[in-house]
Design an enzyme around this catalytic site. Sequence first.
Site, PDB file in Angstrom:
ATOM      1  N   HIS A 186       0.830  -1.206   0.000  1.00 11.85           N
ATOM      2  CA  HIS A 186       0.000   0.000   0.000  1.00 11.85           C
ATOM      3  C   HIS A 186       0.865   1.257   0.000  1.00 11.85           C
ATOM      4  O   HIS A 186       0.587   2.220  -0.702  1.00 11.85           O
ATOM      5  CB  HIS A 186      -0.903   0.006   1.230  1.00 11.85           C
ATOM      6  N   ARG A 288     -10.427   0.091 -11.117  1.00 13.17           N
ATOM      7  CA  ARG A 288     -10.759  -0.770  -9.981  1.00 13.17           C
ATOM      8  C   ARG A 288     -12.115  -0.339  -9.431  1.00 13.17           C
ATOM      9  O   ARG A 288     -12.272   0.812  -9.025  1.00 13.17           O
ATOM     10  CB  ARG A 288      -9.697  -0.648  -8.899  1.00 13.17           C
ATOM     11  N   ARG A 325     -12.298  -3.387 -14.478  1.00 15.79           N
ATOM     12  CA  ARG A 325     -12.219  -4.704 -13.834  1.00 15.79           C
ATOM     13  C   ARG A 325     -13.433  -4.864 -12.933  1.00 15.79           C
ATOM     14  O   ARG A 325     -13.681  -4.023 -12.061  1.00 15.79           O
ATOM     15  CB  ARG A 325     -10.942  -4.806 -12.983  1.00 15.79           C
ATOM     16  N   GLU A 415      -3.418 -13.333 -13.929  1.00 13.47           N
ATOM     17  CA  GLU A 415      -2.831 -13.162 -12.596  1.00 13.47           C
ATOM     18  C   GLU A 415      -2.421 -14.497 -11.993  1.00 13.47           C
ATOM     19  O   GLU A 415      -1.776 -14.542 -10.952  1.00 13.47           O
ATOM     20  CB  GLU A 415      -3.842 -12.492 -11.660  1.00 13.47           C
ATOM     21  N   ASN A 438       1.301  -7.791 -10.340  1.00 12.84           N
ATOM     22  CA  ASN A 438       1.445  -7.879  -8.883  1.00 12.84           C
ATOM     23  C   ASN A 438       1.029  -9.268  -8.391  1.00 12.84           C
ATOM     24  O   ASN A 438       1.788  -9.966  -7.714  1.00 12.84           O
ATOM     25  CB  ASN A 438       0.580  -6.827  -8.187  1.00 12.84           C
ATOM     26  N   ASP A 439      -0.200  -9.668  -8.726  1.00 14.81           N
ATOM     27  CA  ASP A 439      -0.674 -10.983  -8.289  1.00 14.81           C
ATOM     28  C   ASP A 439       0.002 -12.112  -9.056  1.00 14.81           C
ATOM     29  O   ASP A 439       0.217 -13.202  -8.519  1.00 14.81           O
ATOM     30  CB  ASP A 439      -2.198 -11.080  -8.435  1.00 14.81           C
ATOM     31  N   ARG A 449       2.673 -10.217  -1.653  1.00 13.31           N
ATOM     32  CA  ARG A 449       3.049  -8.894  -2.129  1.00 13.31           C
ATOM     33  C   ARG A 449       3.164  -7.865  -1.016  1.00 13.31           C
ATOM     34  O   ARG A 449       3.691  -6.777  -1.228  1.00 13.31           O
ATOM     35  CB  ARG A 449       2.026  -8.407  -3.165  1.00 13.31           C
ATOM     36  N   CYS A 486      -1.303  -4.074 -16.660  1.00  8.85           N
ATOM     37  CA  CYS A 486      -1.888  -3.063 -15.778  1.00  8.85           C
ATOM     38  C   CYS A 486      -1.334  -3.164 -14.365  1.00  8.85           C
ATOM     39  O   CYS A 486      -1.769  -2.452 -13.470  1.00  8.85           O
ATOM     40  CB  CYS A 486      -3.408  -3.163 -15.756  1.00  8.85           C
TER      41      CYS A 486
END
EC number: 2.7.3.9
Length: 556
Positions: A186, A288, A325, A415, A438-439, A449, A486
């Site tokens: 974050h 998102r 998404r 992902e 990321n995932d 992560r 993305c």
Amino acid sequence: METTLRGVGVSHGVAIGEVRHMGTAVLEPPAKQIPAEDAEREQGRARKAVEAVAADLMARGNLAGGEAQAVLEAQAMMAQDPELMADVDRRIAVGSTAERAVYDAFAAYRELLAGAGEYLAGRVADLDDVRNRIVARLLGVPMPGVPDSDEPYVLVARDLAPADTALLDPTLVLGFVTEEGGPTSHSAILARALGVPAVVALPGAGELAEGTVIAVDGSTGDIFVNPSDEKKAQLEAAAAERKAALAASTGPGATADGHKVPLLANVGGPADVPAAVEAGAEGVGLFRTEFLFLDDSKNAPSEEKQVEAYRQVLEAFPEGRVVVRVLDAGADKPLDFLTPSDEPNPALGVRGLRTLLDHPDVLRTQLTALAKAAEGLPVYLEVMAPMVADRTDARAFADACRAAGLQAKFGAMVEIPSAALRARSILQEVEFLSLGTNDLAQYTFAADRQVGAVSRLQDPWQPALLDLVALSAEAAKAEGKSCGVCGEAASDPLLACVLTGLGVTSLSMGAASLPYVRATLAKYTLAQCERAAAAARAADSAEDARDAAQAVLSGE
């Protein structure tokens, strides 16, 4: 004496200033007993403190807007968790003070989270911050946090809570360095949104002495302790050169020889749109939608509320591309009305598309709202599903889109490694792919992560991750379809060139990164990007991959 340390650079830019450390943690309250007749009063004190902290977090979120707002609202919900409050009440009923009951109840919940799998363990820092805020309010002491200073400084901390990061004053906080965290934590995401240079996962960051002058390079992750005048001048010159290049770079994304690479923005809601437009985003590569669902964890937002929010974003990009998404609930984004509470490892359970397929009414309402929001607008709407594992998932999502009457392209997020390995099969059901790096890194390397100890494996330069990107891009090219990125990987200018060389057709990132990526892409030809990509994939580590790509692009 000048020394050099290296962490993980997560937000571009250079900051030179004196170290100021984050305030110390709240002390453990004493374990004293209260008379039974005081229990009701103490329970009232606890409830008031919890409500005040939740309200403060919500207010901070409203001020920050965008992704920060969603993160802080999730923290506010954590503070008001009914089971936690019930535990606090029980502890007070048997003689604990309000502050001790809160401390012990949160400690018990913390232990549950820490043992519930790496994904949920990553929420421990957020939980600790909520506990500290409640206990500080009950004790009547200042909340530990960003230090008071009239002079600009570099903030150093073990980790930064979202509530602190979201409202950092960039005129005072030149940059920040943390011992914990990773490139997709974050703090890293919010730092990029703020445009503050940042380095995370720096071992021994807490040992930097207060007042020490350091130079932070948020692009490379290098920290120069007591930099010489020559080093300062070198870093400042490089920063000035980058700034000039950014100012000179405008228009659509493209390589030096004219190969188009659309540069899109990641947004968490309407509040993120102005920054994206100002940065010259050619559209939205990741919208998102979770922010709408975090307001009330017990009920889904109405169709009307969704239509209004979606239309605000769609109207901002006339004739542009907006990729939405659908709700990605589960794991670190639990919703009472959707996600099970008893999964042993939520990151590997019912999450993302799996959740929506178990609740088709929620998916149908969201898709219908998107269809209505796009009516009459000259926008190119694309809708994608998170956590697609195989062709069966992709077909189920495409069928749901058609059943809702959605006039848009349907896509799948890559992902999960299986989706990259079988990308061509998935593309028989959908019209595009979007890589959530990321995932994808998290599931490829079994590395949460949010956990700084495994940040090495979250590095998007890992050659194995680049191999999966290449597989997806090659499958899309073979099918005559698009494949974008993305995830946060796209925000690294050098890696953006490598991704382009791997065959990725668009890049989406936080607005603050767009000028850096645009300027860097414009310096190299597609052939150079392809050679850099091949060199990176031939390496055996993330660091070697970066160095190899840099060597190719610099002509070494």
